[in-house]
Write a protein that holds these residues in place. Sequence first.
Motif, PDB file in Angstrom:
ATOM      1  N   THR A  79       0.839  -1.209   0.000  1.00  0.00           N
ATOM      2  CA  THR A  79       0.000   0.000   0.000  1.00  0.00           C
ATOM      3  C   THR A  79       0.867   1.250   0.000  1.00  0.00           C
ATOM      4  O   THR A  79       0.576   2.226  -0.697  1.00  0.00           O
ATOM      5  CB  THR A  79      -0.946   0.000   1.218  1.00  0.00           C
ATOM      6  OG1 THR A  79      -1.764  -1.176   1.171  1.00  0.00           O
ATOM      7  CG2 THR A  79      -1.843   1.227   1.221  1.00  0.00           C
ATOM      8  N   GLY A 112      -6.627   5.984   2.708  1.00  0.00           N
ATOM      9  CA  GLY A 112      -5.512   5.156   3.188  1.00  0.00           C
ATOM     10  C   GLY A 112      -6.001   3.942   3.951  1.00  0.00           C
ATOM     11  O   GLY A 112      -5.520   2.816   3.727  1.00  0.00           O
ATOM     12  N   THR A 151       1.001   4.125  -2.909  1.00  0.00           N
ATOM     13  CA  THR A 151       0.805   5.541  -2.613  1.00  0.00           C
ATOM     14  C   THR A 151       1.948   6.383  -3.176  1.00  0.00           C
ATOM     15  O   THR A 151       1.715   7.462  -3.735  1.00  0.00           O
ATOM     16  CB  THR A 151       0.688   5.749  -1.087  1.00  0.00           C
ATOM     17  OG1 THR A 151      -0.386   4.926  -0.601  1.00  0.00           O
ATOM     18  CG2 THR A 151       0.416   7.192  -0.739  1.00  0.00           C
TER      19      THR A 151
END
Length: 143
Positions: free
Chosen positions: A37, A80, A41
């Motif tokens: 992740t 997020g 990002t």
Amino acid sequence: MMINDWFFWAALSACFAALTAIFAKIGITGVDSDFATLIRTLVITAVLAPFVWFAGKWSNPFTMPARSLLFIGLSAVATGASWICYFRALQLGEASKVAPVDKFSLVLVALFAFVFLGERLSAREWLGVALVAIGVLVLAIKR
């Protein structure tokens, strides 16, 4: 039926979201989902920042209204958290099941928009939302 500008962009979003699930499922094999992740990002930032700059859309974020900054920030935190949960779910489950359950967000958006934004859907639109909810339940319930 006339296709609206928003529909075009929403349909493209759905296509890219579908590719996201497939690419992510392949990419997280043998990789910690939280670390994946973070990488995702960073790549998004590296791609989006020059796009905004070269498109002439960059502006001083400190001149934005405080309310806008607050809610964009909250949106980022929610995004997020969603990505962390999504990647974890993809690591544990099948993309063909995880992605549709993730789209239960459609049902929640309709409910939240009704409660918090005062948006009103027609009976036909609520039926569509209900059908999505039923579809998610069909996928989620084990036999």
